[in-house]
Design an enzyme around this catalytic site. Structure first.
Site, PDB file in Angstrom:
ATOM      1  N   GLY A   8      54.062   5.521  36.877  1.00  0.00           N
ATOM      2  CA  GLY A   8      55.095   5.209  35.893  1.00  0.00           C
ATOM      3  C   GLY A   8      55.787   3.883  36.094  1.00  0.00           C
ATOM      4  O   GLY A   8      56.825   3.639  35.485  1.00  0.00           O
ATOM      5  N   TYR A  60      50.286   9.409  35.663  1.00  0.00           N
ATOM      6  CA  TYR A  60      49.186  10.364  35.735  1.00  0.00           C
ATOM      7  C   TYR A  60      49.352  11.328  36.899  1.00  0.00           C
ATOM      8  O   TYR A  60      49.042  12.515  36.790  1.00  0.00           O
ATOM      9  CB  TYR A  60      47.865   9.597  35.847  1.00  0.00           C
ATOM     10  CG  TYR A  60      46.650  10.480  35.916  1.00  0.00           C
ATOM     11  CD1 TYR A  60      46.129  11.048  34.759  1.00  0.00           C
ATOM     12  CD2 TYR A  60      46.017  10.742  37.127  1.00  0.00           C
ATOM     13  CE1 TYR A  60      45.008  11.861  34.809  1.00  0.00           C
ATOM     14  CE2 TYR A  60      44.897  11.551  37.187  1.00  0.00           C
ATOM     15  CZ  TYR A  60      44.392  12.107  36.016  1.00  0.00           C
ATOM     16  OH  TYR A  60      43.287  12.914  36.072  1.00  0.00           O
ATOM     17  N   TYR A  91      50.720   5.198  30.153  1.00  0.00           N
ATOM     18  CA  TYR A  91      50.854   5.707  31.520  1.00  0.00           C
ATOM     19  C   TYR A  91      49.939   4.965  32.479  1.00  0.00           C
ATOM     20  O   TYR A  91      48.933   4.392  32.104  1.00  0.00           O
ATOM     21  CB  TYR A  91      50.614   7.221  31.578  1.00  0.00           C
ATOM     22  CG  TYR A  91      49.195   7.686  31.353  1.00  0.00           C
ATOM     23  CD1 TYR A  91      48.327   7.876  32.424  1.00  0.00           C
ATOM     24  CD2 TYR A  91      48.729   7.964  30.080  1.00  0.00           C
ATOM     25  CE1 TYR A  91      47.022   8.325  32.224  1.00  0.00           C
ATOM     26  CE2 TYR A  91      47.439   8.419  29.867  1.00  0.00           C
ATOM     27  CZ  TYR A  91      46.589   8.602  30.947  1.00  0.00           C
ATOM     28  OH  TYR A  91      45.301   9.040  30.748  1.00  0.00           O
ATOM     29  N   CYS A  92      50.375   4.992  33.744  1.00  0.00           N
ATOM     30  CA  CYS A  92      49.624   4.382  34.841  1.00  0.00           C
ATOM     31  C   CYS A  92      49.538   5.439  35.937  1.00  0.00           C
ATOM     32  O   CYS A  92      49.455   6.621  35.647  1.00  0.00           O
ATOM     33  CB  CYS A  92      50.286   3.091  35.302  1.00  0.00           C
ATOM     34  SG  CYS A  92      52.010   3.319  35.824  1.00  0.00           S
ATOM     35  N   TYR A  93      49.558   5.042  37.179  1.00  0.00           N
ATOM     36  CA  TYR A  93      49.498   6.005  38.285  1.00  0.00           C
ATOM     37  C   TYR A  93      50.816   6.761  38.455  1.00  0.00           C
ATOM     38  O   TYR A  93      50.841   7.977  38.536  1.00  0.00           O
ATOM     39  CB  TYR A  93      49.149   5.301  39.607  1.00  0.00           C
ATOM     40  CG  TYR A  93      47.795   4.666  39.597  1.00  0.00           C
ATOM     41  CD1 TYR A  93      46.650   5.422  39.846  1.00  0.00           C
ATOM     42  CD2 TYR A  93      47.646   3.321  39.324  1.00  0.00           C
ATOM     43  CE1 TYR A  93      45.389   4.835  39.831  1.00  0.00           C
ATOM     44  CE2 TYR A  93      46.395   2.727  39.307  1.00  0.00           C
ATOM     45  CZ  TYR A  93      45.272   3.486  39.559  1.00  0.00           C
ATOM     46  OH  TYR A  93      44.039   2.908  39.531  1.00  0.00           O
TER      47      TYR A  93
END
Length: 106
Positions: free
Chosen positions: A66, A90, A62-64
Site C-alpha cells: 500500500g 496485496y 494496489y501494490c505489495y
C-alpha cells in the site's frame, strides 16, 4: 494526494464489481497471484492503459503493502481517472480475503 481506502473498503468495491483493480507489482508477482479481474500496470504498458481505459470507471490501485500504490494512484488521478490506493496492498488482502485471489494452476 489520492484517497486511501482500507482493505474492507477495497473488498466492498471488489464485490460490487464497479471498480477496476490495478496491480502495480512486478510481473513475476502478478503472475504468481493477483486479485481476480485485476490488470497489471507497468512502465511497459502504461501508455496503452491510458489510451484504452475508461476514465469514468473507478480504479483501485494496489501494490505489495500500500505504499507505491499511493504514487501510482496520484499519477492516474492526474491523468483524469478516479483512482484510490488500497491500504495494506496485496499482502493484507490475500490474508483477509483469499477468495478474491486468482492463483495460477499449480
Amino acid at each position: 494526494m489520492p484517497e486511501r481506502i482500507s482493505p474492507e473498503q477495497g473488498k466492498a468495491r471488489f464485490d460490487d464489481g464497479q471498480a477496476l483493480f490495478v496491480d502495480i507489482r512486478d510481473p513475476h508477482s502478478f503472475a504468481a497471484g493477483h486479485l481476480r479481474g485485476a490488470v497489471h500496470l507497468s512502465n511497459a504498458n502504461v501508455d496503452q492503459f491510458l489510451a484504452d481505459s475508461d476514465k469514468a470507471r473507478p480504479l483501485v490501485v494496489y501494490c505489495y503493502h500500500g505504499n507505491s500504490s499511493q504514487g501510482a494512484a496520484d499519477f492516474l488521478t492526474e491523468q483524469g481517472f478516479q483512482a484510490v490506493s488500497l491500504d495494506g496492498g496485496y499482502e493484507v488482502f490475500k490474508v483477509q480475503f483469499p477468495e478474491a485471489l486468482e492463483m495460477p494452476d499449480a
